[in-house]
Structure formats: C-alpha cells, structure tokens
Write an enzyme that holds these catalytic residues in place. Structure first.
Site, PDB file in Angstrom:
ATOM      1  CG  ASP A 134      -1.871   1.118   1.283  1.00  0.00           C
ATOM      2  OD1 ASP A 134      -2.752   1.166   0.410  1.00  0.00           O
ATOM      3  OD2 ASP A 134      -1.760   1.967   2.190  1.00  0.00           O
ATOM      4  CD  GLU A 149      -2.365   2.205  -3.418  1.00  0.00           C
ATOM      5  OE1 GLU A 149      -3.524   2.592  -3.560  1.00  0.00           O
ATOM      6  OE2 GLU A 149      -1.745   2.280  -2.338  1.00  0.00           O
TER       7      GLU A 149
END
Length: 700
Positions: A457, A486
């Site tokens: 993330d 990400e």
C-alpha cells in the site's frame, strides 16, 4: 557489515537514500565519501540514514562504517534530464475560493497538500516545476483536497527512457553477458548506438575490472569465479539521452546464470481476485472465508488478495494499530493460517496487504512519539507548524474533530506529523529512523512465511532503498514470493529490483473513458502498450482491473454492456488480470456486502473468460499484435495475441448495440469464450463477425 545494497543509477538532481541494511537501532553508523567526480560538492550525510543528491555526472562511492565493519554504496549519476514546465489552470475552473487555499500536488511532491502554491496571473493559476520527459499527472486542490479538485496531465517533451534486458551463457572459458538494448520513443539514438554500462555488485567480492566489455556484451572469465563462493551479480544500464532501469543477472561459481529481476513464474498466468475482507461474507471472519474457497475454485482464480487483516479501528483496515496480530473481529492468527492452507490445497495463492508507509494515529508508537518519548520521538515525520499549510484554527481541533496530528515539545515547539492528501489519521512513519526500519523489516519477516506475496500500500511513499532491501530479503527466503506495488501513477523505477507487478492505472482510466463514451475503444490498445513508452523493462508485469476497493464500481459508472467488454479486455490483454469481489455478481457499491444472491449470468460470463484465459496460452502469454480491422462503431476494437504457433483474434464491443467488425484474418468460427460457433462470414483472408460484448477466435 550489512551491505547498504546494490549500485544505484540516477540522474543529476535525483536523491538517493543511504542507509545500512538490517540495522541495529542502538548502533552507530557513519558515512564518508570515498570517491566523487571532479567539481562535485556532495558531502557524506551526518546521520545513519541520509540522502545524497549527485550534482555532477559520474561515479560516487560512499563508505558506511558500523559495529561489524564497513561497506560501500556506489551511485552512478548520469546527466540531468529535468526540464522546466508549467502547470496552468483557469481560476474559474475551481468553485468560489480563496486563492491562498490553492496548492498543486502530484508525484513530484509526494502529494503533499499546501507545500507548493501556484501564482495567480490574469485569472490563471501558474506553477513552474522541473520534471523529466513524460506524462505527469497533477492536481490543483483546495485546502487538503476535495471533490472540487481539478486533476490533469501535462506532457514534458523529450525522449522516453531506453530499456535493457540481460541474459548470459557460457562460451569457452567465460560467461558472456549479453545486453539487449532498445531506444525509447523520441530518441535520436538507434538501438546499436546506445551505450551499455556494466557494473559488478560491490557486495560480491569482485570489481568491474574483472569484466571484459565489448559494446553490448561483457565477458566474465570463469577463473575469476574461483575466488568466490556465492553468485556474482552484474548490473547494467542502457544509456542514450537518458539511462534505463537497470537489469541484473547473478552468475554462480559454476557459470550458471540467473536473472534477478524476473517475477515469479506463477504470476504470469495468474488471475487475481481481490477480497474486501469485512464485506466478503456476512460474518466477516477467516473461518467464513475458508468456507467460501469452493467459490474461488469455481471462478478459476489462482490468487486471492486480501485487504488488510491486521488490527485496525477502521472497516477498511488501512489504519494499522498492531502489525503482529490479526484483527480480533476477523479471527485468530491460527484461523487466518487455516484459511491460507485451505487456499493452498486448492492451488490458490494468498497475497497480504502490507501497509508500512504509515500507521494509524491510534498506534501506540504514535502516542509515544507525540509525547516526546526519546526512543520514539522521530518515529514519524514531524514538521514545524510554521512551515505547514495549517492554521491556528486547525490546531484547535482535536483528534475526534479530525484535527491534524501534532505535538508540542519545549525544545522544538509545535510540530505537525506529515500525512499525504487529507489523510490526517494515518501519519507517515519516518524511514530516516533506524528504529522504524528495524520494526518494518520485522513486520515483513513476520508474515512472509505465512502468505505468498505482499500488495504494498502507498508504495510510492516508502524509499526505494528500503524496497530494494525488502526485495532481496524475500528473494533469499522464497524466489516465488510476489511483490505488487500500489504506485499511482506507476513509475518504472519501482521495477528495478523492487516489485514484480505494478498497478496499471493507465488502462484503468482508459477503460472508464471508453465505457463512458469519452474515448474510442481502440484507445485501450495504446494504453496496453503504455509501459513500453514509459520505460518499463520487459520483465515487468502490470495488474489490470476495472475496479478495486478505492474506485467506484464499473457497472455503476459505465453500465452493464461496457462492463462486460471491459472485463473481457482485462482478461484478454497482456498483463495480470484482477477481479474485485462482487464484480462478477453485479455489485454496484464499491465496498458493499458481497451479493451472493446476485447476477448469475454475469458470474457465468466471468467464469468463461477466466477459463478461456487459462486454456489458451495466447491469452495469458501471447504478444499483443495490431490487427487490420474495420468496425461500424467507435465502441468496438479488435486485436491479436500471438504465442508460439497460436494466434487468436479478440473482438470487443463496449456499446449497447451489436457491432460488426471486419478484420484481415481467416478464423475458426468457434468462440473460445463460449465454445459456440459464432455468426461470421469469411472469404479465406477476411472475416466479418457480429459482436455483442466479446468474441475470441483462433486463426485458421
């Protein structure tokens, strides 16, 4: 001494993190400059973790001395390529506002609202910035960001990055390492004119002098390998107007050669299924997930990605309060491991959401840092309130009123913890802290033996040097372990010994535009080829999707006809396709409870697509090829996929009315998705076919 890592390749003006690996937070580490180019004023950092910004092209060598010896970090700096560009926005494109509330954010400033403010000239906001050639997404935002922000993309002219790929073979008494170098779009060089620089990894006991370099090849004599016990890593970059992402091979003492950057073999053919953990079942527990594994089997997916499963005060889980135990509402660690084992029994791998750019504001270490406890004081990125974009009114708000995270220390005054966008409840941890690095490496180790990969993330918020350490650490434990980043928008730099798979935001945004009749269907082909133009190396893979836990449902945004074609595009184009839970069941809410009693026809459609991809090598591994075609609507597109002796033609229609597509190929009339014969006409060299949503045909 734990070595600080592989050689780094940058352009002048770019920053490189210098940090000891696997650090002891209580130890002392000191840096000094061993070598730098003439004319450079660069000095060594005075802290254990520092940042070097080369100011002159050439080679820099820094020595790190620690409790167990010394090691060298090398940086190869190439000429700077940044060019001054200007972002502009008419003032009336934003709703009524105070000009002092406007700032510009984007990857260039890590999306930090309020840090860079435009000037207002004759009703136009203007912001000057230096950026490398390419497309740069940025936003003009009000305050910390709102629904009224205006996002756009500016293209900086100039050549794209070249690309490189290394392979090796034994020839006579040496290992020959060959470089396939390819120019980027807009380059004035030819492939043959590109220079290739080879560097031996400083960690491996040999130096560059052992290589016999001739153009795009380097010979490593076998006799040189007699002095080493472990593989020797050789790195290389292609250089034209710019330098490429570096590639690397590891040469073993017996002369065998392994490619270091290649992704795990299993992910090349995989179909990923993302589960929003607190909405997948009514119970929202690992035990209930385990009972649904037969459903995952029925879909034919190979990998399930779970949104965060660790303790958190939120339903989405991205605010972590305990990194070493599962969330109490989801179940015990034993229950989680049982679910993973059940998936493995069905041939399904499990990817864990690793959230290490920030913690929850409720994390114990944030409380200790805010209170000025010595061992935690610099655990987060703290900035003087006077240098922030915040007002005294902001400081009057408490945590419950969504006030900014802050502290007051007598010797430092009022400080605000850094956070991205308007994410006030997830302050950024400080990777300049040895304690943070040690802690997060322990987190990486904690779950690596339980799951098969990490989806990372906000990967763009964590330093490259740390990701390179994570990559090496996990590669040593399990070469099949997956790393998915990400990074939005994606960045080729994360493909250099860091991540195997990258979010494909380019195709996602294009599919939304096509589904909303804002772009022709053929634009998906340009989007699918964008990684080459952006300088991604050929070993990189891209996760392709039509929705996820951060985006609106495609069905709700674009309608059912477009959704079927978009899902088919994801499953028939090159890359790693991802389905978001409920997509196949007709879900319209992006984090809604899984509609188990939902759309069975849509589910059958997705099952057929997944099965076709699994059964046809050309759909999973085939190269994307242009196809001469003609369609009676801009909502339709056709392309080919080639793998070895198989070629398939894919025809897609995003529109509500059936499309007629004519293409230059003779085909077998059996649709590989449905298994049925399709309505088509052919004269032996040209075929006309009617397409509702998707047709996949094998050429005759």
């Amino acid at each position: 001494m734990r070595h600080p890592g592989p050689p780094r390749f940058v352009a002048v003006g770019e920053s490189v993190e210098l940090a000891p690996r696997d650090p002891d937070p209580k130890a002392t580490y000191r840096w000094r400059v061993l070598e730098k180019p003439d004319g450079s004023d660069l000095e060594a950092p005075e802290t254990a973790v520092g940042h070097a910004e080369p100011d002159v092209p050439g080679t820099y060598r820094f020595e790190c001395a620690g409790p167990d010896g010394t090691a060298v970090q090398r940086i190869r700096a190439f000429p700077g390529v940044r060019r001054e560009t200007t972002f502009e926005l008419e003032r009336d494109e934003l709703p009524d506002h105070n000009p002092g509330d406007v700032s510009v954010i984007g990857p260039f400033n890590e999306h930090l609202a309020g840090r860079d403010r435009p000037r207002l000239e004759d009703g136009t906001y203007v912001f000057d910035v230096e950026l490398p050639p390419g497309d740069h997404r940025h936003g003009f935002v009000l305050g910390e960001g709102s629904e009224h922000d205006v996002w756009t993309e500016t293209t900086v002219p100039g050549p794209a990055r070249p690309r490189i790929r290394l392979d090796g073979r034994v020839e006579d008494d040496a290992v020959v390492i060959g470089a396939e170098a390819t120019t980027g779009d807009g380059s004035e060089f030819t492939d043959d004119e590109l220079a290739v620089e080879f560097l031996v990894d400083d960690r491996d006991g040999l130096d560059d002098g052992v290589l016999e370099v001739d153009g795009h090849e380097a010979r490593l004599p076998l006799r040189a390998l007699e002095s080493v016990d472990d593989p020797v890593r050789v790195h290389a970059v292609a250089v034209g107007e710019r330098h490429s992402v570096a590639d690397c091979v590891a040469v073993s003492p017996d002369g065998s050669v392994d490619r270091v950057n290649d992704p795990p073999a299993w992910i090349r053919d995989a179909v990923v299924y993302e589960v929003f953990v607190r909405s997948f079942t009514d119970e929202g527990t690992f035990e209930s997930f385990e009972r649904r594994v037969p459903y995952l089997e029925s879909l034919g997916v190979d990998c399930v990605w779970l949104t965060p499963v660790l303790e958190s005060p939120t339903t989405h889980g991205y605010h972590t309060t305990d990194y070493f135990d599962t969330a109490s509402d989801l179940g015990s660690r034993d229950a989680f491991e049982s679910f993973v084992e059940r998936c493995h029994e069905s041939g399904i791998r499990v990817v864990f959401d690793l959230v290490i750019n920030h913690t929850a504001r409720e994390h114990a270490n944030f409380d200790l840092s805010a209170a000025g406890v010595d061992d935690y004081a610099d655990w987060y990125v703290w900035e003087p309130f006077e240098e922030s974009h915040l007002t005294e009114h902001d400081l009057e708000k408490g945590r419950d009123e969504y006030g900014p995270p802050r502290r007051y220390l007598p010797d430092r005054g009022t400080e605000v913890a850094q956070y991205y966008f308007n994410w006030r409840n997830i302050p950024n941890v400080n990777y300049d802290s040895l304690a943070v690095r040690r802690y997060m490496l322990d987190v990486v180790d904690e779950w690596a033996d339980v799951v098969d990969g990490y989806r990372c993330d906000v990967a763009w918020g964590v330093p490259h040097g740390f990701w390179k350490e994570v990559h090496d650490r996990l590669e040593g434990r399990d070469p099949e372990f997956l790393l998915l980043d990400e990074t939005i928008p994606r960045d080729p730099a994360y493909a250099e010994a860091e991540f195997d798979v990258h979010y494909d935001t380019t195709l996602y945004w294009t599919l939304v535009d096509v589904g909303n009749d804002e772009a022709p269907a053929e634009s998906i082909l340009e989007a699918a080829r964008a990684p080459d133009r952006e300088g991604f190396p050929d070993w990189s893979l891209h996760m392709r999707y039509i929705e996820n836990h951060d985006e609106d449902r495609y069905l709700e945004t674009c309608g059912p006809h477009a959704q079927r074609a978009a899902a088919a595009a994801v499953l028939t184009l090159p890359g790693v396709p991802m389905l978001y839970y409920g997509q196949e069941r007709g879900a319209t809410g992006y984090r809604q409870l899984m509609p188990w009693e939902g759309d069975g026809e849509s589910t059958a459609f997705h099952r057929r697509l997944v099965a076709a991809r699994r059964s046809e090598p050309a759909l999973s591994r085939g190269a994307l090829r242009d196809l001469a075609y003609d369609a009676d609507t801009d909502a339709a597109v056709a392309f080919a996929r080639d793998h070895e002796d198989q070629r398939v033609v894919v025809a897609l229609n995003f529109g509500e009315v059936p499309a007629t597509i004519t293409f230059d190929a003779a085909v077998d009339p059996t649709d590989l998705v449905t298994g049925n014969s399709v309505d088509c006409e052919t004269d032996g060299s040209e075929t006309m076919v009617t397409v509702d949503d998707v047709v996949v045909l094998e050429t005759a």
